[in-house]
Design a protein around this motif. Structure first.
Motif, PDB file in Angstrom:
ATOM      1  N   UNK A 206      35.010  74.886 124.167  1.00  0.00           N
ATOM      2  CA  UNK A 206      34.038  75.899 123.356  1.00  0.00           C
ATOM      3  C   UNK A 206      32.980  76.243 124.434  1.00  0.00           C
ATOM      4  N   UNK A 207      32.443  75.456 125.184  1.00  0.00           N
ATOM      5  CA  UNK A 207      31.552  75.431 126.445  1.00  0.00           C
ATOM      6  C   UNK A 207      31.937  76.912 126.988  1.00  0.00           C
ATOM      7  N   UNK A 208      33.328  77.035 127.109  1.00  0.00           N
ATOM      8  CA  UNK A 208      33.678  78.072 127.872  1.00  0.00           C
ATOM      9  C   UNK A 208      33.415  79.687 127.158  1.00  0.00           C
ATOM     10  N   UNK A 209      33.043  79.690 126.038  1.00  0.00           N
ATOM     11  CA  UNK A 209      32.864  80.665 125.219  1.00  0.00           C
ATOM     12  C   UNK A 209      31.418  81.511 125.615  1.00  0.00           C
ATOM     13  N   UNK A 210      30.603  80.952 126.388  1.00  0.00           N
ATOM     14  CA  UNK A 210      29.359  81.339 126.622  1.00  0.00           C
ATOM     15  C   UNK A 210      29.115  82.926 127.224  1.00  0.00           C
ATOM     16  N   UNK A 211      30.112  83.030 127.970  1.00  0.00           N
ATOM     17  CA  UNK A 211      30.079  84.394 128.711  1.00  0.00           C
ATOM     18  C   UNK A 211      30.451  85.549 127.832  1.00  0.00           C
ATOM     19  N   UNK A 212      31.194  85.177 126.626  1.00  0.00           N
ATOM     20  CA  UNK A 212      31.505  86.266 125.819  1.00  0.00           C
ATOM     21  C   UNK A 212      30.537  87.004 125.076  1.00  0.00           C
ATOM     22  N   UNK A 213      29.163  86.737 124.969  1.00  0.00           N
ATOM     23  CA  UNK A 213      28.052  87.497 124.455  1.00  0.00           C
ATOM     24  C   UNK A 213      26.996  87.656 125.601  1.00  0.00           C
ATOM     25  N   UNK A 214      27.754  87.765 126.801  1.00  0.00           N
ATOM     26  CA  UNK A 214      26.529  87.863 127.853  1.00  0.00           C
ATOM     27  C   UNK A 214      26.184  89.466 127.842  1.00  0.00           C
TER      28      UNK A 214
ATOM     29  N   UNK B 293      34.860  87.075 130.726  1.00  0.00           N
ATOM     30  CA  UNK B 293      34.685  85.938 129.964  1.00  0.00           C
ATOM     31  C   UNK B 293      35.924  85.160 129.834  1.00  0.00           C
ATOM     32  N   UNK B 294      35.991  83.905 129.783  1.00  0.00           N
ATOM     33  CA  UNK B 294      37.334  83.176 129.409  1.00  0.00           C
ATOM     34  C   UNK B 294      37.771  83.363 128.137  1.00  0.00           C
ATOM     35  N   UNK B 295      36.755  83.730 127.199  1.00  0.00           N
ATOM     36  CA  UNK B 295      37.209  83.950 125.510  1.00  0.00           C
ATOM     37  C   UNK B 295      36.811  85.352 125.241  1.00  0.00           C
TER      38      UNK B 295
ATOM     39  N   UNK C 286      20.647  76.026 134.847  1.00  0.00           N
ATOM     40  CA  UNK C 286      21.617  76.556 133.751  1.00  0.00           C
ATOM     41  C   UNK C 286      21.351  78.184 133.549  1.00  0.00           C
ATOM     42  N   UNK C 287      20.349  78.701 133.656  1.00  0.00           N
ATOM     43  CA  UNK C 287      20.130  80.106 133.484  1.00  0.00           C
ATOM     44  C   UNK C 287      20.900  80.643 134.712  1.00  0.00           C
ATOM     45  N   UNK C 288      20.706  80.511 135.823  1.00  0.00           N
ATOM     46  CA  UNK C 288      21.106  81.192 137.194  1.00  0.00           C
ATOM     47  C   UNK C 288      22.873  80.837 137.183  1.00  0.00           C
ATOM     48  N   UNK C 289      23.274  79.778 136.565  1.00  0.00           N
ATOM     49  CA  UNK C 289      24.460  79.211 136.508  1.00  0.00           C
ATOM     50  C   UNK C 289      25.301  80.267 135.691  1.00  0.00           C
ATOM     51  N   UNK C 290      24.496  80.512 134.562  1.00  0.00           N
ATOM     52  CA  UNK C 290      25.494  81.409 133.636  1.00  0.00           C
ATOM     53  C   UNK C 290      25.232  82.989 134.119  1.00  0.00           C
ATOM     54  N   UNK C 291      24.315  83.335 134.739  1.00  0.00           N
ATOM     55  CA  UNK C 291      24.185  84.697 134.977  1.00  0.00           C
ATOM     56  C   UNK C 291      25.286  85.053 135.992  1.00  0.00           C
ATOM     57  N   UNK C 292      25.529  84.135 137.103  1.00  0.00           N
ATOM     58  CA  UNK C 292      26.548  84.333 138.150  1.00  0.00           C
ATOM     59  C   UNK C 292      27.728  84.258 137.697  1.00  0.00           C
ATOM     60  N   UNK C 293      27.908  83.051 136.793  1.00  0.00           N
ATOM     61  CA  UNK C 293      29.444  83.018 136.275  1.00  0.00           C
ATOM     62  C   UNK C 293      29.826  84.208 135.602  1.00  0.00           C
ATOM     63  N   UNK C 294      29.070  84.881 134.740  1.00  0.00           N
ATOM     64  CA  UNK C 294      29.159  85.799 133.850  1.00  0.00           C
ATOM     65  C   UNK C 294      29.532  87.095 134.653  1.00  0.00           C
ATOM     66  N   UNK C 295      28.904  87.434 135.699  1.00  0.00           N
ATOM     67  CA  UNK C 295      28.976  88.609 136.478  1.00  0.00           C
ATOM     68  C   UNK C 295      30.286  88.349 137.282  1.00  0.00           C
ATOM     69  N   UNK C 296      30.495  87.249 137.695  1.00  0.00           N
ATOM     70  CA  UNK C 296      31.768  87.107 138.720  1.00  0.00           C
ATOM     71  C   UNK C 296      33.162  87.238 138.140  1.00  0.00           C
ATOM     72  N   UNK C 297      33.291  86.985 136.879  1.00  0.00           N
ATOM     73  CA  UNK C 297      34.471  87.152 136.216  1.00  0.00           C
ATOM     74  C   UNK C 297      34.495  87.673 134.767  1.00  0.00           C
TER      75      UNK C 297
END
Length: 522
Positions: A428-436, A400-402, A387-398
């Motif tokens: 609501x789960x899609x909010x995670x990258x807003x604070x990356x 944030x959704x919100x 889950x840590x790597x998942x967020x790290x990659x997703x939040x770099x690749x694009x």
């Protein structure tokens, strides 16, 4: 629940995937065959002339293969520059690699690199537990089966964020907030998660994008001695493969992209599309459940069954039930994750029915077990870094959704329309990258891979995690894309029971002949 854009193969999700592990025999025959043929995988490194001078030492590495404790498999470590914009900085990452050499008979075709998705899935774990022993025998006979843990994942400078107890707390936070206090608690959990990643993984965090890993994969191709990359990527692995093809079209060999992502979709659209995918998969489960004598959600239409599931979730939101772990009662968030985990594979539907039945009777252990398998939580309370790597990659690749909670609230109607049961939680789960803590380096864009040979894109009609329309889109974007369709349930198609799919992909991998564009299989 944190399911936003977690895209990986079925075998890495369900607890029942332990059956795949049981197929890994410890008899001496497999190990002795691999040992006898170990030198078959050694070839001169293949370095294209276009490799920049600063990268040549990396491309010319000689892997030192060793026994890695799993019969039949060898392991090695490859170095890659931490920052590709400064490859001569002296800062490296170590990429863990594993292989099982071609068993024969027949002429060796080179290396077949496989990736199970994620982002964050361990390629080595997938190879050693399944792909290296479970792929068709004819394919394993002709190829060295190879995988690697991408940078930031498991054995390759893993991203770390939270302690086990902190992660336990994170997975229980209410992701369908009913008031301002619950909304604030959810935002605080995302901020705490991001801060933990920054504190524990500051060095690697800016350098784990899909583009970085695609560049590592080209280096791996050369280190393995292959002029062209032959690759099977599942789920998120399709995005990795398509990114590689777009960066290095002249080095593409035979590429299979199974359970395809659509790189042209924004993070918001992808999350909403995935919500529709889980709704489609749930409806398939509901139709089947209504026919079964042990369906805990009763009879009737998928809509009626969805209403009963939502009512159960509402009950858990108000009062969680015991799970066997006094610190982790089964609330709405963990229960929803458990249900979603089982929707990846129709073979898990009986397990889901049983888990729901016992939870409705006050025992949440079954759904908790499914959620734990999804999060890769061990019995001792330790979590893999998925889950840590998942967020790290997703939040770099694009981006944030919100941008914040207000944007989520504005989008809730569209998410609820996509799925009445799962929509709010996935929004609501899609909010995670807003604070990356690291700004995104990528963006949504179509990938054409101009000049590449035929690339086979596989889509499953009722795939929960990668909706079929994504495969249609990716096959259309790629200049040489070939669409292969599986009329079935579950996530991905290769090796999941369709002789038609398997024969088409085996022929492509072994003979280089792709299926006809638009071919459909049941």
């Amino acid at each position: 629940m944190d399911t936003s854009r977690l895209l990986r193969t079925t075998g890495t999700v369900i607890a029942a995937a332990g059956l795949l592990l049981s197929g890994c025999t410890s008899d001496g025959s497999a190990g002795s065959r691999a040992a006898a043929s170990a030198t078959r995988g050694t070839a001169p490194t293949a370095r294209p002339a276009a490799v920049p001078a600063a990268l040549r030492p990396y491309y010319e590495q000689k892997p030192s293969w060793r026994d890695c404790g799993v019969p039949g498999f060898q392991c090695a470590t490859m170095k890659a520059p931490l920052d590709y914009s400064r490859p001569d900085s002296g800062q490296d990452v170590e990429i863990a690699v594993s292989r099982r050499t071609a068993t024969g008979p027949g002429k060796r075709l080179g290396s077949l690199v496989v990736n199970p998705g994620g982002p964050g899935g361990s390629g080595i774990g997938y190879l050693q537990a399944y792909a290296g022993i479970g792929y068709p025998e004819a394919v394993r006979a002709r190829y060295d089966m190879v995988s690697f843990d991408p940078r930031g994942v498991d054995r390759s400078n893993p991203v770390e964020c939270l302690t086990g107890p902190a992660m336990d707390a994170y997975t229980q936070v209410d992701q369908t907030p009913d008031d301002a206090a619950e909304r604030a608690a959810l935002v605080a959990s995302f901020k705490e998660f991001a801060a933990g990643c920054q504190e524990r993984s500051r060095r690697i965090l800016p350098h784990v994008s899909t583009v970085d890993t695609a560049r590592d994969m080209d280096m791996l191709r050369a280190v393995l001695g292959d002029e062209k990359l032959t690759y099977v990527g599942a789920s998120y692995g399709t995005f990795l493969g398509a990114t590689y093809a777009d960066l290095f079209p002249g080095r593409v060999g035979r590429l299979v992209l199974d359970g395809a992502m659509d790189p042209s979709r924004s993070a918001l659209d992808m999350n909403r599309d995935q919500t529709e995918g889980f709704e489609t998969a749930f409806r398939s489960f509901a139709r089947d459940c209504a026919k079964q004598p042990d369906c805990p959600l009763g009879k009737g239409s998928p809509e009626a069954i969805a209403e009963r599931l939502q009512a159960f979730f509402d009950t858990l939101d108000a009062k969680p039930v015991p799970s066997g772990d006094p610190k982790r009662p089964l609330g709405e968030s963990l229960a929803t994750t458990g249900v979603i985990a089982a929707l990846y594979d129709e073979s898990a539907w009986p397990q889901l029915r049983q888990a729901l039945a016992t939870a409705m009777e006050g025992d949440g252990s079954g759904l908790l077990g499914l959620a734990d398998s999804y999060y890769e939580r061990e019995a001792d309370g330790k979590y893999a870094n998925l889950m840590y790597a998942n967020a790290a990659v997703n939040c770099l690749d694009q981006p944030p959704a919100f941008s914040g909670p207000d944007a989520v609230v504005e989008s809730l109607p569209s998410f609820r329309k996509a799925s009445p049961v799962f929509g709010a939680g996935l929004a609501w789960a899609s909010l995670n990258c807003a604070y990356w803590p690291v700004k995104a380096t990528g963006e949504a864009r179509a990938l054409a891979a101009k000049g590449a040979p035929p690339i086979v894109v596989v889509g499953t009609l009722r795939d929960p995690a990668t909706p079929y329309k994504w495969a249609q889109s990716l096959a259309g974007q790629l200049d040489s894309g070939v669409l292969l369709t599986y009329d079935g349930d579950g996530h991905t198609a290769y090796g999941r029971g369709s002789t038609c799919i398997d024969n088409a992909l085996n022929t492509y991998l072994l003979d280089g002949k792709p299926p006809a564009n638009g071919k459909k299989c049941a």
